[in-house]
Design an enzyme around this catalytic site. Structure first.
Site, PDB file in Angstrom:
ATOM      1  N   LYS A 151       0.843  -1.196   0.000  1.00  0.00           N
ATOM      2  CA  LYS A 151       0.000   0.000   0.000  1.00  0.00           C
ATOM      3  C   LYS A 151       0.882   1.251   0.000  1.00  0.00           C
ATOM      4  CE  LYS A 151      -3.882   1.806   2.802  1.00  0.00           C
ATOM      5  NZ  LYS A 151      -4.674   1.510   4.017  1.00  0.00           N
ATOM      6  N   LEU A 200      -6.740   8.756   3.606  1.00  0.00           N
ATOM      7  CA  LEU A 200      -6.848   7.420   4.203  1.00  0.00           C
ATOM      8  C   LEU A 200      -8.182   7.101   4.881  1.00  0.00           C
ATOM      9  CD1 LEU A 200      -3.311   6.871   5.827  1.00  0.00           C
ATOM     10  CD2 LEU A 200      -4.224   5.762   3.814  1.00  0.00           C
ATOM     11  N   SER A 226      -9.393   1.596   2.920  1.00  0.00           N
ATOM     12  CA  SER A 226      -8.433   2.407   2.199  1.00  0.00           C
ATOM     13  C   SER A 226      -7.376   1.601   1.442  1.00  0.00           C
ATOM     14  CB  SER A 226      -7.737   3.379   3.153  1.00  0.00           C
ATOM     15  OG  SER A 226      -7.004   2.687   4.162  1.00  0.00           O
ATOM     16  N   SER A 227      -7.279   0.287   1.719  1.00  0.00           N
ATOM     17  CA  SER A 227      -6.301  -0.534   0.984  1.00  0.00           C
ATOM     18  C   SER A 227      -6.910  -1.013  -0.331  1.00  0.00           C
ATOM     19  CB  SER A 227      -5.856  -1.735   1.839  1.00  0.00           C
ATOM     20  OG  SER A 227      -5.439  -1.321   3.124  1.00  0.00           O
ATOM     21  N   ILE A 247      -7.565   0.694   9.903  1.00  0.00           N
ATOM     22  CA  ILE A 247      -7.912   1.447  11.112  1.00  0.00           C
ATOM     23  C   ILE A 247      -9.423   1.509  11.320  1.00  0.00           C
ATOM     24  CG2 ILE A 247      -8.059   3.770  10.108  1.00  0.00           C
ATOM     25  CD1 ILE A 247      -6.546   4.791  12.600  1.00  0.00           C
ATOM     26  N   GLY A 248     -10.169   1.027  10.324  1.00  0.00           N
ATOM     27  CA  GLY A 248     -11.626   1.028  10.464  1.00  0.00           C
ATOM     28  C   GLY A 248     -12.278   0.052   9.491  1.00  0.00           C
ATOM     29  N   GLY A 249     -11.481  -0.885   8.999  1.00  0.00           N
ATOM     30  CA  GLY A 249     -11.976  -1.828   7.995  1.00  0.00           C
ATOM     31  C   GLY A 249     -11.187  -1.760   6.703  1.00  0.00           C
ATOM     32  N   SER A 250     -10.061  -1.060   6.725  1.00  0.00           N
ATOM     33  CA  SER A 250      -9.346  -0.720   5.491  1.00  0.00           C
ATOM     34  C   SER A 250      -8.664  -1.888   4.800  1.00  0.00           C
ATOM     35  CB  SER A 250      -8.300   0.372   5.765  1.00  0.00           C
ATOM     36  OG  SER A 250      -8.949   1.570   6.100  1.00  0.00           O
TER      37      SER A 250
END
Length: 569
Positions: A151, A200, A226-227, A247-250
């Site tokens: 990433k 992000l 985000s990934s 950090i939140g499902g990325s």
């Protein structure tokens, strides 16, 4: 009397002069500000163009290198290489029946082709060609000769980690991140950086520098974020293994959207050194780097490779816990908590069906399934997650966006951040009877849960949890408008992974037409629009374990993966 008149006229003249001079000064000041803004805007455009040129140049040079290699070695069986799992690939590389050169050039060519359709890469790491010359010194490494995608926010020496914001451009890393160093020590070859959303904190994958990444299964859908560049590249066949961050499902959301596997490890299990955040100092909800791949064994092999003495030496803040293969390979029956919906966020008909089907398969295999409901989900989301992530009322995030055009995927999300606190509080009060969710979110933006959850698991006597992940893949421009409770497991620091189990059917789409949601509010209507037109897209489930039980999480994921494969036969 005449003298008095002359004095007054002089004063009047002086007043006019002062007024003229003041007006002129204001005009000059305004002109200076305007010139500065125009100059700043021009500078920003030039920075973006230079970044795009660097990407185009790296893609072109990689393409030339691939063509040259194919001329010299025309008999390479690229089709075979691309079908091999990571375990099969590493075996052939170790025994010498495949060369690192054949594998790298094969995946480089595939990546270049995938990127043309999906726009998932921010640049080729041309140093990977040089690494081929020395990779044989790491032949004992678990990932010897394996091309790995990373990433864009992983530091790689002499390359930017922009996080999709202009202010971070042209600040190349001075050294590799710890995980990139460990990959190289294990014989892997990082060969490409992949795209992410602006700043992000969004689960789409678009930014003003590199543009929108699209879904490998449907070009009219987002890859997630985000990934998202990783999800798209691996889902499109251009990479056999990648590193993302969550950090939140990325990691989990793009894995779900793109039909691949992804693991968010326990926070702190893998080193964060050299993983560039959008802002520093936020400790309430922790980011976790983790692997993304086509199957669970690949995730396990990557974790085994990373959890080594070299990483523990480079980053002594990471607990020296090697990968426990015994737990991963265990066949002991599990007690599994399950839920179709958390009662707050959106679960589409296809994703709920995925949970039901997997539950039935697990029961048939001898596991015990126990109904489970997450604790105080609304409180956790609004009072802990939002207030923790944006404890400074998003001030730092907005500063990072200065001097950069705002990407369309981010506009709806950040608009409330710009509102003054008094207005957010007023709107929260006014919206309370009309839209409780909107009221709670605005209130949260104006400013022990883990132990309680662990106690609830103990009362249910469960080892792991089966629950939904958001999906199927959204239409464009909806991610910034809809929240996701995947971040609950970041708050809890629980390891969580995603496994694809099915695809959206025509029956799922028909059921979606009657979808109402829990609140029957604006967001429920938006969600229906976001996931519509998803027939044929991947359907996934989420597997969760307690902190530091990453191997058990992977073992559970592997169980799901195997049972689904067997059911298809």
């Amino acid at each position: 009397m005449e003298n008095v008149k002359q004095i007054l006229q002089g004063v009047e003249l002086d007043t006019r002069t002062v007024a003229l001079l003041t007006g002129a000064a204001c005009g000059v000041g305004a002109l200076v500000v305007l010139v500065q803004k125009v100059h700043s805007h021009q500078e920003m455009k030039e920075k973006i163009q230079r970044a795009r040129n660097r990407r185009a140049d790296s893609l072109q040079r990689a393409e030339q290198a691939v063509l040259q290699y194919k001329k010299s070695f025309p008999v390479t069986d690229s089709a075979l290489i691309l079908t091999l799992s990571l375990s099969e690939l590493t075996k052939k590389l170790q025994e010498g029946s495949l060369s690192p050169e054949d594998v790298l050039y094969t995946y480089m060519e595939k990546t270049l082709n995938v990127n043309k359709d999906l726009n998932c890469c921010t640049g080729i790491l041309l140093e990977s060609f040089d690494q081929l010359k020395t990779v044989s010194t790491n032949k004992e490494g678990l990932l010897y000769g394996v091309p790995v995608s990373i990433k864009e926010n992983f530091a790689y020496k002499n390359h930017d980690s922009s996080c999709g914001v202009v202010i971070n451009l042209e600040q190349p890393a001075q050294q590799d991140s710890v995980l990139v160093e460990v990959l190289k020590r294990q014989g892997a070859i990082p060969f490409v950086k992949t795209n992410l959303p602006q700043a992000l904190l969004n689960y789409d994958c678009s930014n003003p520098i590199y543009g929108q990444t699209v879904n490998p299964h449907n070009l009219q859908k987002t890859s997630g974020g985000s990934s998202g560049g990783e999800g798209a590249l691996i889902g499109g066949g251009g990479s056999v293994l990648g590193l993302g961050s969550d950090i939140g499902g990325s990691i989990r959301i793009p894995a779900s959207f793109c039909g691949i596997c992804g693991l968010k490890p326990t926070a702190g299990r893998l080193s964060l050194q050299g993983l560039i955040p959008i802002y520093r100092g936020q400790k309430s909800v922790l980011s976790s780097p983790g692997p993304m791949a086509r199957d669970v064994d690949s995730l396990a092999l990557c974790m085994q490779a990373l959890l080594c003495d070299h990483m523990f030496s480079l980053d002594p803040t990471v607990p020296p816990l090697p990968f426990n293969m015994q737990i991963y390979q265990s066949t002991k029956p599990l007690r599994i908590g399950y839920l179709e919906s958390d009662g707050y966020s959106h679960t589409s008909p296809s994703m709920a069906r995925g949970i039901r089907e997997v539950k039935a398969l697990l029961e048939q295999a001898g596991h015990t399934l126990v109904p489970y409901a997450p604790l105080k989900i609304s409180y956790a989301l609004h009072e802990l997650l939002i207030k923790g992530l944006l404890a400074d009322e998003a001030t730092t995030l907005l500063q990072k966006l200065e001097g950069s055009p705002l990407d369309p995927c981010l506009k709806a999300q950040v608009l409330p951040y710009y509102l003054p606190t008094w207005l957010k509080k007023t709107l929260s009060f006014l919206l309370k009877p009309l839209s409780p969710r909107a009221s709670a979110i605005l209130s949260a933006l104006s400013g022990d849960y883990i132990q309680e959850t662990i106690a609830a698991w103990r009362r249910c006597n469960i080892d792991v949890l089966l629950c939904p992940v958001i999906g199927p893949a959204y239409n464009f421009l909806f991610c910034g408008k809809l929240s996701s409770t995947t971040m609950l497991y970041n708050l809890l620091t629980f390891p969580a992974g995603v496994v694809p189990v099915s695809t959206v059917t025509a029956e799922d789409e028909e059921e979606l037409r009657h979808y109402k949601g829990f609140f029957q509010d604006y967001w429920d209507k938006l969600f229906k629009q976001a996931v519509s037109g998803g027939e044929g897209l991947p359907v996934a489930v989420q597997c969760v374990a307690l902190p530091w039980q990453d191997e058990l999480c992977l073992r559970f994921m592997k169980e799901v993966e195997q049972l689904v494969k067997q059911s298809r036969k």
